[in-house]
Write a protein that holds these residues in place. Structure first.
Motif, short mmCIF file in Angstrom:
data_model
loop_
_atom_site.label_atom_id
_atom_site.label_comp_id
_atom_site.label_asym_id
_atom_site.label_seq_id
_atom_site.Cartn_x
_atom_site.Cartn_y
_atom_site.Cartn_z
N THR A 188 0.83 -1.21 0.00
CA THR A 188 0.00 0.00 0.00
C THR A 188 0.86 1.25 0.00
O THR A 188 0.58 2.22 -0.73
N PHE A 189 1.92 1.25 0.81
CA PHE A 189 2.81 2.41 0.88
C PHE A 189 3.51 2.62 -0.46
O PHE A 189 3.61 3.76 -0.94
N PHE A 190 3.97 1.55 -1.07
CA PHE A 190 4.66 1.65 -2.36
C PHE A 190 3.73 2.20 -3.44
O PHE A 190 4.12 3.09 -4.21
N ILE A 191 2.51 1.69 -3.50
CA ILE A 191 1.54 2.16 -4.49
C ILE A 191 1.22 3.63 -4.26
O ILE A 191 1.18 4.44 -5.21
N TYR A 210 1.11 -2.76 -10.64
CA TYR A 210 1.70 -1.68 -11.44
C TYR A 210 0.64 -0.95 -12.28
O TYR A 210 0.78 0.25 -12.55
N ASN A 211 -0.39 -1.67 -12.68
CA ASN A 211 -1.48 -1.01 -13.38
C ASN A 211 -2.26 -0.09 -12.44
O ASN A 211 -2.74 0.98 -12.86
N VAL A 212 -2.38 -0.49 -11.18
CA VAL A 212 -3.02 0.38 -10.18
C VAL A 212 -2.20 1.65 -9.99
O VAL A 212 -2.75 2.76 -9.90
N ILE A 213 -0.88 1.51 -9.92
CA ILE A 213 0.00 2.68 -9.76
C ILE A 213 -0.18 3.64 -10.94
O ILE A 213 -0.34 4.86 -10.75
N LEU A 214 -0.15 3.09 -12.15
CA LEU A 214 -0.29 3.93 -13.34
C LEU A 214 -1.66 4.60 -13.39
O LEU A 214 -1.77 5.80 -13.68
N ALA A 215 -2.70 3.84 -13.08
CA ALA A 215 -4.06 4.38 -13.13
C ALA A 215 -4.26 5.49 -12.11
O ALA A 215 -4.78 6.57 -12.43
N ASN A 251 -5.06 10.29 0.13
CA ASN A 251 -6.10 9.92 -0.83
C ASN A 251 -5.69 8.68 -1.63
O ASN A 251 -6.54 7.85 -1.98
N ALA A 252 -4.39 8.56 -1.91
CA ALA A 252 -3.90 7.38 -2.64
C ALA A 252 -4.05 6.12 -1.79
O ALA A 252 -4.39 5.05 -2.32
N VAL A 253 -3.78 6.24 -0.49
CA VAL A 253 -3.96 5.09 0.41
C VAL A 253 -5.42 4.64 0.40
O VAL A 253 -5.73 3.44 0.28
N LEU A 254 -6.33 5.61 0.52
CA LEU A 254 -7.75 5.29 0.52
C LEU A 254 -8.20 4.74 -0.83
O LEU A 254 -9.01 3.81 -0.89
N ALA A 255 -7.68 5.31 -1.92
CA ALA A 255 -8.06 4.85 -3.25
C ALA A 255 -7.60 3.41 -3.49
O ALA A 255 -8.35 2.58 -4.00
N GLU A 256 -6.35 3.13 -3.11
CA GLU A 256 -5.84 1.76 -3.27
C GLU A 256 -6.64 0.79 -2.43
O GLU A 256 -7.00 -0.31 -2.90
N ALA A 257 -6.92 1.18 -1.18
CA ALA A 257 -7.68 0.31 -0.30
C ALA A 257 -9.09 0.07 -0.86
O ALA A 257 -9.60 -1.05 -0.81
#
Length: 265
Positions: free
Chosen positions: A71-74, A132-137, A199-205
């Motif tokens: 999660t932290f990396f993403i 990696y697709n999640v990171i790019l998106a 927001n990225a943490v919440l979005a990934e989760a």
């Protein structure tokens, strides 16, 4: 002064502890996060298993350590992509203005009207699942918010006396943008980066919780939260521990950012 220091101190302690666990999780965990032990299913928290075990007998604390790292990396990569590209777009459009600024900002406003998570879902639908697709998106989806913030600051600073003086002294546009104006936008950019990370943490989760984000064999906090929902009655420690870590991560970064902001005032 005490209140300012307390925000920063508490935020640094919380974020420091979680960051230490994240770094440690890349090299060592108390148990193998993916090891299935059928005889140890749904064990409650104890000294042997701090967060208990899940439906497959896997140690939840070890999985949380591994999941925090993902999660932290993403989230970090999302902020790097969105922040870097958004800052460049906002800096050049805010500084030069003109037709390009109008066109890009109208497109930016149209994209900003949609939630980041919705834009990310569109990209995931095109790219497919995976870390990696999640990171790019998410990175692409976060560009408009950063561009808007930076553009407003550059548009305000370009008419100030120090910028006019730099032009009279023969400074190039790139030098003025990166050496003069950009450092003066840090007070606005820092909170934007912190908010973007949270927001990225919440979005990934959220995406992993819905089953459209991180997929096995990768582990993330959102994926674990999705797994735990089926066992809220039988193993409440699973969802509580996972959810608490997400809350502490967001709260720690927020308090650290607030402390830094107040300290600079």
């Amino acid at each position: 002064m005490k209140k300012r220091n307390s925000y920063l101190a508490v935020g640094l302690v919380m974020t420091g502890i979680l960051t230490a666990l994240i770094v440690l999780g890349f090299f060592w965990t108390p148990y193998d996060p993916t090891a299935i032990v059928g005889s140890q299913k749904f064990l409650p928290p104890s000294l042997r298993h701090l967060f208990g075990t899940d439906s497959f007998g896997r140690d939840i604390f070890s999985r949380v350590m591994a999941g925090m790292g993902t999660t932290f990396f993403i989230s970090l990569c999302t902020v790097l992509i969105g922040g870097t590209v958004g800052t460049l777009i906002g800096a050049f459009t805010g500084y030069f203005g003109g037709v390009v600024d109008e066109v890009l900002m109208r497109i930016n406003d149209a994209l900003t009207a949609f939630p980041n998570i919705l834009l990310a879902l569109v990209f995931i639908a095109m790219l497919g699942f995976g870390k990696y697709n999640v990171i790019l998106a998410l990175g692409v989806a976060f560009i408009p918010s950063f561009a808007r913030v930076v553009r407003a600051e550059f548009a305000r600073h370009r008419a100030m006396n120090y910028v006019k003086s730099a032009r009279l002294m023969g400074a190039s546009h790139l030098r003025i943008i990166f050496r003069h104006i950009l450092p003066n936008t840090w007070g606005v950019l820092l909170p934007a980066l912190i908010i973007g990370f949270n927001n990225a943490v919440l979005a990934e989760a959220s995406m992993s919780y819905l089953g459209i984000g991180v997929a096995p064999p990768d582990i993330s906090l959102g994926y674990m939260l999705s797994e735990s929902q089926s066992y809220m009655i039988k193993a409440p420690w699973y969802v509580l521990c996972t959810g608490l870590v997400i809350v502490l991560l967001i709260l720690g970064v927020s308090m650290m950012g607030e402390g830094l902001r107040k300290r600079s005032v």
